[in-house]
Design a protein around this motif. Structure first.
Motif, mmCIF file in Angstrom:
data_model
loop_
_atom_site.group_PDB
_atom_site.id
_atom_site.type_symbol
_atom_site.label_atom_id
_atom_site.label_comp_id
_atom_site.label_asym_id
_atom_site.label_seq_id
_atom_site.Cartn_x
_atom_site.Cartn_y
_atom_site.Cartn_z
ATOM 1 N N SER A 1 0.828 -1.205 0.000
ATOM 2 C CA SER A 1 0.000 0.000 0.000
ATOM 3 C C SER A 1 0.864 1.258 0.000
ATOM 4 O O SER A 1 0.482 2.278 -0.573
ATOM 5 C CB SER A 1 -0.982 0.004 1.172
ATOM 6 N N ASN A 2 2.060 1.189 0.585
ATOM 7 C CA ASN A 2 2.972 2.342 0.574
ATOM 8 C C ASN A 2 3.771 2.411 -0.722
ATOM 9 O O ASN A 2 3.807 3.447 -1.381
ATOM 10 C CB ASN A 2 3.936 2.286 1.762
ATOM 11 N N ALA A 3 4.418 1.309 -1.090
ATOM 12 C CA ALA A 3 5.336 1.295 -2.239
ATOM 13 C C ALA A 3 4.611 1.427 -3.575
ATOM 14 O O ALA A 3 5.201 1.859 -4.557
ATOM 15 C CB ALA A 3 6.172 0.016 -2.225
ATOM 16 N N TYR A 4 3.328 1.031 -3.605
ATOM 17 C CA TYR A 4 2.573 1.081 -4.865
ATOM 18 C C TYR A 4 1.342 1.972 -4.771
ATOM 19 O O TYR A 4 0.399 1.812 -5.539
ATOM 20 C CB TYR A 4 2.213 -0.344 -5.314
ATOM 21 N N SER A 5 1.400 2.953 -3.870
ATOM 22 C CA SER A 5 0.305 3.921 -3.780
ATOM 23 C C SER A 5 0.269 4.736 -5.074
ATOM 24 O O SER A 5 1.228 4.756 -5.850
ATOM 25 C CB SER A 5 0.533 4.857 -2.588
ATOM 26 N N GLU A 6 -0.829 5.400 -5.288
ATOM 27 C CA GLU A 6 -0.977 6.245 -6.482
ATOM 28 C C GLU A 6 0.160 7.265 -6.578
ATOM 29 O O GLU A 6 0.791 7.432 -7.629
ATOM 30 C CB GLU A 6 -2.341 6.947 -6.445
ATOM 31 N N GLY A 7 0.438 7.946 -5.467
ATOM 32 C CA GLY A 7 1.495 8.952 -5.463
ATOM 33 C C GLY A 7 2.868 8.362 -5.736
ATOM 34 O O GLY A 7 3.664 8.933 -6.483
ATOM 35 N N MET A 8 3.152 7.213 -5.125
ATOM 36 C CA MET A 8 4.448 6.569 -5.344
ATOM 37 C C MET A 8 4.579 6.103 -6.791
ATOM 38 O O MET A 8 5.657 6.213 -7.394
ATOM 39 C CB MET A 8 4.625 5.389 -4.390
ATOM 40 N N MET A 9 3.507 5.617 -7.367
ATOM 41 C CA MET A 9 3.557 5.179 -8.766
ATOM 42 C C MET A 9 3.825 6.378 -9.686
ATOM 43 O O MET A 9 4.584 6.265 -10.650
ATOM 44 C CB MET A 9 2.263 4.463 -9.169
ATOM 45 N N GLN A 10 3.228 7.518 -9.382
ATOM 46 C CA GLN A 10 3.488 8.724 -10.172
ATOM 47 C C GLN A 10 4.972 9.095 -10.092
ATOM 48 O O GLN A 10 5.596 9.405 -11.105
ATOM 49 C CB GLN A 10 2.630 9.898 -9.677
ATOM 50 N N ARG A 11 5.536 9.053 -8.861
ATOM 51 C CA ARG A 11 6.955 9.381 -8.695
ATOM 52 C C ARG A 11 7.841 8.382 -9.428
ATOM 53 O O ARG A 11 8.830 8.768 -10.051
ATOM 54 C CB ARG A 11 7.321 9.423 -7.205
ATOM 55 N N ARG A 12 7.496 7.102 -9.361
ATOM 56 C CA ARG A 12 8.284 6.090 -10.067
ATOM 57 C C ARG A 12 8.285 6.368 -11.580
ATOM 58 O O ARG A 12 9.311 6.242 -12.219
ATOM 59 C CB ARG A 12 7.705 4.690 -9.832
ATOM 60 N N MET A 13 7.126 6.729 -12.113
ATOM 61 C CA MET A 13 7.036 6.988 -13.547
ATOM 62 C C MET A 13 7.872 8.212 -13.938
ATOM 63 O O MET A 13 8.437 8.251 -15.026
ATOM 64 C CB MET A 13 5.582 7.173 -13.965
ATOM 65 N N GLU A 14 7.970 9.188 -13.051
ATOM 66 C CA GLU A 14 8.731 10.405 -13.340
ATOM 67 C C GLU A 14 10.235 10.189 -13.215
ATOM 68 O O GLU A 14 11.011 10.799 -13.946
ATOM 69 C CB GLU A 14 8.317 11.533 -12.370
ATOM 70 N N ARG A 15 10.648 9.312 -12.283
ATOM 71 C CA ARG A 15 12.068 9.223 -11.917
ATOM 72 C C ARG A 15 12.773 7.949 -12.351
ATOM 73 O O ARG A 15 13.973 7.805 -12.109
ATOM 74 C CB ARG A 15 12.204 9.357 -10.403
ATOM 75 N N SER A 16 12.056 7.017 -12.923
ATOM 76 C CA SER A 16 12.682 5.748 -13.283
ATOM 77 C C SER A 16 12.064 5.225 -14.571
ATOM 78 O O SER A 16 11.177 5.849 -15.141
ATOM 79 C CB SER A 16 12.511 4.732 -12.147
#
Length: 162
Positions: A42-57
């Motif tokens: 729930s933390n590592a794949y939250s909506e916000g975390m997924m957005q950050r992953r898409m921007e940074r990796s």
């Protein structure tokens, strides 16, 4: 292998979350307590975390018949040529079909100036360990890390990239 590998798009977030949850449940059943898995996911794949992953990796998805069935998440290449493979997950039904290999190869082909690819694998994840060894990864070290008061025994692996 009957899947199309492409870059992840925002519309894929819920499908990637589903793949992560399904894969973790299958892979870590009996290894990591379910409550800890759920909290991590729930933390590592939250909506916000997924957005950050898409921007940074770099995130690639494997798609079959319009359905996302797997994904791989690579860091960007650091100045020293090192890259982290932070995740490579498939729904259990398609494991062993070459899709994980295709996701790995996609990342390796797209990562310019990469010299080493690192991955951390829980030592009891024998399926993952066999996969990485078969792909040329070597053990680079081992350490313990805490995941919500649960101690993971982690194997650090590396693959030299030509």
């Amino acid at each position: 292998m009957n899947a199309f590998i492409r870059s992840m798009e925002e519309k894929d977030i819920s499908a990637v979350q589903h793949v992560a949850k399904t894969s973790w449940g299958s892979t870590y059943r009996g290894i990591i307590p379910e409550a800890i898995q759920q909290k991590f996911l729930s933390n590592a794949y939250s909506e916000g975390m997924m957005q950050r992953r898409m921007e940074r990796s770099l995130i690639y998805v494997a798609e079959r018949n319009g359905e996302v069935i797997g994904f791989a998440n690579f860091s960007s290449v650091k100045e020293n040529g090192e890259v982290e493979l932070s995740a490579i997950y498939l729904i259990p039904e398609v494991q062993g079909e070459g899709i994980g290999t295709a996701l790995l190869e996609k990342g390796l082909n797209e990562l310019e100036n990469a010299t080493k690819l690192f991955i951390n694998v829980e030592e009891k994840n024998q399926l993952g360990m066999r996969f990485y060894k078969a792909k040329g990864f070597q053990t680079h070290g081992a350490f313990e890390e805490e995941l919500d008061d649960y101690i993971l025994k982690t194997i650090r692996m590396v693959k030299e990239i030509d």
